[in-house]
Motif scaffolding. Structure first.
Motif, mmCIF file in Angstrom:
data_model
loop_
_atom_site.group_PDB
_atom_site.id
_atom_site.type_symbol
_atom_site.label_atom_id
_atom_site.label_comp_id
_atom_site.label_asym_id
_atom_site.label_seq_id
_atom_site.Cartn_x
_atom_site.Cartn_y
_atom_site.Cartn_z
ATOM 1 N N UNK A 10 0.806 -1.226 0.000
ATOM 2 C CA UNK A 10 0.000 0.000 0.000
ATOM 3 C C UNK A 10 0.839 1.276 0.000
ATOM 4 N N UNK A 11 2.121 1.181 0.348
ATOM 5 C CA UNK A 11 3.011 2.337 0.347
ATOM 6 C C UNK A 11 3.705 2.548 -0.999
ATOM 7 N N UNK A 12 3.442 1.670 -1.969
ATOM 8 C CA UNK A 12 4.095 1.772 -3.274
ATOM 9 C C UNK A 12 3.636 3.027 -4.014
ATOM 10 N N UNK A 13 4.536 3.655 -4.740
ATOM 11 C CA UNK A 13 4.135 4.803 -5.554
ATOM 12 C C UNK A 13 3.257 4.335 -6.720
ATOM 13 N N UNK A 14 2.504 5.261 -7.296
ATOM 14 C CA UNK A 14 1.638 4.939 -8.428
ATOM 15 C C UNK A 14 2.462 4.819 -9.703
ATOM 16 N N UNK A 15 2.102 3.841 -10.521
ATOM 17 C CA UNK A 15 2.806 3.631 -11.785
ATOM 18 C C UNK A 15 2.574 4.801 -12.728
ATOM 19 N N UNK A 16 3.614 5.130 -13.513
ATOM 20 C CA UNK A 16 3.493 6.162 -14.535
ATOM 21 C C UNK A 16 4.007 5.684 -15.891
ATOM 22 N N UNK A 17 4.352 4.380 -15.989
ATOM 23 C CA UNK A 17 4.767 3.822 -17.280
ATOM 24 C C UNK A 17 4.525 2.312 -17.285
#
Length: 156
Positions: A10-17
């Motif tokens: 849940x602490x993972x950053x959001x994907x952008x690629x």
């Protein structure tokens, strides 16, 4: 470039690629698995990496294995296709990839194990010693699927 691997965190950053990645579970005549200790995160993994524009998936996995390990291989099947959006890889340049990987079965046909700029160490590891290695959860899942002897590829 350093990276951090997140799986169902849940602490993972959001994907952008989203980038096509390839890899292989290479097994020698003794059943040992070819593993690399990555230089970018210090974890053990199967060899592989990103497919480049202008190459096929087959060409990409053969290139990546040879670049990272010095081993030449023949592909013998598909372990699975892994695209779970809960698996992201964050790079220190700000890119956060949703993993999309095609993992193959392979056998060695030549070459000799050697480290590279991407692999600190390259070893043939007996399957019963894989648990002792520090491996990302997504890689552990792929190894489990490869060693289970499934009749069909895993589809995620």
């Amino acid at each position: 470039m350093a990276k951090a691997d997140y799986y169902d965190d849940p602490e993972a950053p959001l994907a952008n690629s989203l980038v096509v990645a390839v890899g292989a579970v290479v097994r020698d005549e003794h059943g040992r698995v070819l593993m690399i200790e990555r230089t970018d995160n210090g974890l053990w993994a199967v060899p592989g990496g990103a497919q480049e524009i202008g190459e096929t998936t087959r060409q990409a996995v053969l290139r990546e294995i040879h670049e990272e390990t010095g081993i030449e291989v023949e592909l013998t099947g598909i372990v699975g296709i892994y695209s779970d959006p809960r698996h992201v890889i964050a790079y220190d340049d700000g890119e956060v990839r949703q993993e999309f990987a095609i993992i193959f079965h392979a056998r060695p046909t030549g070459g000799a194990p050697r480290p590279s700029i991407e692999s600190r160490r390259v070893h043939w590891v007996p399957p019963d010693e894989l648990e002792a290695l520090t491996v990302a959860p997504a890689v552990r899942l792929r190894l489990r699927h490869a060693l289970e002897g499934r009749g069909e590829p895993y589809l995620d």
